[in-house]
Scaffold this motif. Structure first.
Motif, PDB file in Angstrom:
ATOM      1  N   SER A  32      45.673 -29.432 -68.921  1.00 47.62           N
ATOM      2  CA  SER A  32      45.144 -30.781 -68.719  1.00 47.62           C
ATOM      3  C   SER A  32      46.030 -31.876 -69.287  1.00 47.62           C
ATOM      4  CB  SER A  32      43.760 -30.893 -69.373  1.00 47.62           C
ATOM      5  OG  SER A  32      42.853 -30.004 -68.785  1.00 47.62           O
ATOM      6  N   GLU A  33      46.945 -31.523 -70.163  1.00 48.83           N
ATOM      7  CA  GLU A  33      47.660 -32.530 -70.950  1.00 48.83           C
ATOM      8  C   GLU A  33      48.469 -33.513 -70.107  1.00 48.83           C
ATOM      9  OE1 GLU A  33      48.847 -31.522 -75.298  1.00 48.83           O
ATOM     10  OE2 GLU A  33      49.312 -29.740 -74.097  1.00 48.83           O
ATOM     11  N   LYS A  34      49.195 -33.016 -69.109  1.00 49.84           N
ATOM     12  CA  LYS A  34      50.072 -33.902 -68.344  1.00 49.84           C
ATOM     13  C   LYS A  34      49.292 -35.005 -67.648  1.00 49.84           C
ATOM     14  CE  LYS A  34      53.859 -30.644 -67.436  1.00 49.84           C
ATOM     15  NZ  LYS A  34      54.623 -29.920 -66.383  1.00 49.84           N
ATOM     16  N   SER A  35      48.200 -34.646 -66.976  1.00 52.64           N
ATOM     17  CA  SER A  35      47.431 -35.665 -66.241  1.00 52.64           C
ATOM     18  C   SER A  35      46.735 -36.624 -67.198  1.00 52.64           C
ATOM     19  CB  SER A  35      46.414 -35.005 -65.309  1.00 52.64           C
ATOM     20  OG  SER A  35      45.509 -34.171 -66.011  1.00 52.64           O
ATOM     21  N   ILE A  36      46.301 -36.144 -68.356  1.00 51.76           N
ATOM     22  CA  ILE A  36      45.671 -37.026 -69.343  1.00 51.76           C
ATOM     23  C   ILE A  36      46.696 -38.031 -69.876  1.00 51.76           C
ATOM     24  CG2 ILE A  36      44.641 -37.104 -71.657  1.00 51.76           C
ATOM     25  CD1 ILE A  36      43.266 -34.426 -70.930  1.00 51.76           C
ATOM     26  N   ASN A  37      47.919 -37.574 -70.110  1.00 50.55           N
ATOM     27  CA  ASN A  37      48.988 -38.487 -70.538  1.00 50.55           C
ATOM     28  C   ASN A  37      49.298 -39.520 -69.464  1.00 50.55           C
ATOM     29  OD1 ASN A  37      49.707 -37.641 -73.195  1.00 50.55           O
ATOM     30  ND2 ASN A  37      50.681 -35.826 -72.345  1.00 50.55           N
ATOM     31  N   ILE A  38      49.323 -39.089 -68.205  1.00 47.20           N
ATOM     32  CA  ILE A  38      49.645 -40.000 -67.107  1.00 47.20           C
ATOM     33  C   ILE A  38      48.614 -41.118 -67.020  1.00 47.20           C
ATOM     34  CG2 ILE A  38      49.759 -40.217 -64.593  1.00 47.20           C
ATOM     35  CD1 ILE A  38      51.016 -37.386 -64.558  1.00 47.20           C
ATOM     36  N   VAL A  39      47.318 -40.757 -67.014  1.00 54.00           N
ATOM     37  CA  VAL A  39      46.293 -41.795 -66.840  1.00 54.00           C
ATOM     38  C   VAL A  39      46.177 -42.679 -68.083  1.00 54.00           C
ATOM     39  CG1 VAL A  39      44.981 -40.566 -65.082  1.00 54.00           C
ATOM     40  CG2 VAL A  39      44.432 -40.177 -67.495  1.00 54.00           C
ATOM     41  N   HIS A  40      46.432 -42.120 -69.259  1.00 53.20           N
ATOM     42  CA  HIS A  40      46.433 -42.943 -70.471  1.00 53.20           C
ATOM     43  C   HIS A  40      47.530 -44.001 -70.384  1.00 53.20           C
ATOM     44  CE1 HIS A  40      47.996 -43.890 -74.532  1.00 53.20           C
ATOM     45  NE2 HIS A  40      46.709 -44.046 -74.807  1.00 53.20           N
ATOM     46  N   ASP A  41      48.712 -43.589 -69.931  1.00 50.21           N
ATOM     47  CA  ASP A  41      49.818 -44.537 -69.807  1.00 50.21           C
ATOM     48  C   ASP A  41      49.525 -45.584 -68.724  1.00 50.21           C
ATOM     49  OD1 ASP A  41      51.129 -43.220 -71.804  1.00 50.21           O
ATOM     50  OD2 ASP A  41      52.480 -42.108 -70.471  1.00 50.21           O
ATOM     51  N   ILE A  42      48.978 -45.165 -67.610  1.00 51.66           N
ATOM     52  CA  ILE A  42      48.624 -46.118 -66.546  1.00 51.66           C
ATOM     53  C   ILE A  42      47.655 -47.167 -67.075  1.00 51.66           C
ATOM     54  CG2 ILE A  42      47.343 -46.347 -64.368  1.00 51.66           C
ATOM     55  CD1 ILE A  42      48.590 -43.652 -63.530  1.00 51.66           C
ATOM     56  N   ARG A  43      46.750 -46.744 -67.929  1.00 46.73           N
ATOM     57  CA  ARG A  43      45.744 -47.642 -68.497  1.00 46.73           C
ATOM     58  C   ARG A  43      46.362 -48.638 -69.467  1.00 46.73           C
ATOM     59  NH1 ARG A  43      42.500 -43.574 -69.467  1.00 46.73           N
ATOM     60  NH2 ARG A  43      42.743 -43.453 -71.717  1.00 46.73           N
TER      61      ARG A  43
END
Length: 313
Positions: A284-295
């Motif tokens: 799950s880590e990669k997608s969680i990092n992606i959306v956190h950065d987008i936010r």
């Protein structure tokens, strides 16, 4: 036969979990939701105990444990911001957690859950059902086999119209849902990183309450993405059909067809989890990092923009 509890029984996604528990020949012994519109339980597990208060649900699980009834899994279908707390509750009660995506909203939550997982000896599983879709698996295998020197050119477009209720619900509150990219996009970002490798660049072009767009560069792909819940963003040919959803992924200008094959993916996910092959925290880590950065990234004009940003829809 394993014993399950379900938190979030009145939600949109709960029936898919109920169906998966039933179709894998397991038993739901308790369910929780603050809302009591849970007649769906009659179709799957009419004898499951149901609670509208977390405290009474938690007490019931404790009593069952003391009576020698094991709780093997807790399925979590609650609003995104509650996932972390409900995962922790499951592990404290000696059960594995099966949680809808996003597993958590922030990367540091993953690190804390890793520690709790080790302390408890239990496992945390997440539903990443696109990884089990036949078309997506075929694409991943194709990319792996081609060893292409140039990066793939990808356009991701997902417009799923939502009414006025959306803003009133928890989904319209970024602190609870993580915003539009998290709420409707996280499974796509997981799919893209799973197929095309690590993120090398993340640029956000638009970040509004009802839409977001940007550019992601992965090890093996350049991705222009556009997500929206605004029906005004629908292409004209979709409006003419009176449809409210448009989903498209093109890879080197070729459309990826994956509209079918979704009906049993939760059941397939449960089958893999029960075999010990589920997707865990690391997945799950990669997608969680992606959306956190987008936010959190500053809006930028750099990078290649999605076609929908360059023309009148």
């Amino acid at each position: 036969m394993k014993n399950f509890a379900l938190i979030g029984a009145a939600g949109y996604i709960a029936p898919r979990h109920l169906k998966a528990i039933k179709e894998t020949n397991n038993q739901l012994i308790a369910a929780l939701d603050k809302f009591d519109s849970v007649g769906i339980l009659d179709s799957y597990f009419p004898n499951a105990d149901f609670f509208v208060e977390f405290e009474r649900f938690d007490r019931h699980i404790e009593k069952l444990k003391r009576a020698g009834v094991s709780l093997d899994y807790v399925s979590i279908c609650t609003p995104n911001y509650l996932h972390d707390a409900h995962i922790r509750m499951a592990l404290r009660r000696g059960a594995d957690a099966i949680c809808e995506k996003p597993l958590v909203l922030n990367p540091w939550n993953v690190d804390a859950l890793k520690d709790i997982e080790k302390e408890s000896g239990q496992k945390i599983h997440t539903i990443l059902q696109l990884r089990l879709h036949p078309s997506i698996i075929a694409l991943k295998n194709k990319v792996a086999a081609e060893h292409k020197k140039e990066k793939y050119e990808v356009d991701l477009t997902y417009i799923t119209s939502r009414g006025k209720w959306y803003d009133v619900s928890w989904k319209g509150d970024e602190s609870k849902s993580g915003g539009i990219a998290t709420n409707i996009g996280v499974h796509f970002y997981d799919m893209l990183s799973w197929i095309f490798g690590d993120v090398q660049e993340n640029i956000v072009h638009v970040r509004e309450k009802n839409k977001a767009a940007g550019y992601l560069e992965f090890k093996n792909a350049r991705v222009r993405w556009f997500l929206s819940i605004d029906e005004n963003d629908l292409p004209e040919f979709i409006k003419e059909k009176e449809q409210r959803t448009f989903r498209s992924i093109t890879i080197d200008a070729q459309e990826l067809e994956f509209s079918a094959g979704f009906t049993d993916l939760h059941t397939k996910s449960y089958e893999q989890i029960l075999k010990g092959n589920g997707f865990g925290l690391e997945d799950s880590e990669k997608s969680i990092n992606i959306v956190h950065d987008i936010r959190n990234l500053t809006i930028s004009a750099a990078g290649v923009k999605h076609p929908f940003l360059n023309k009148q829809i």
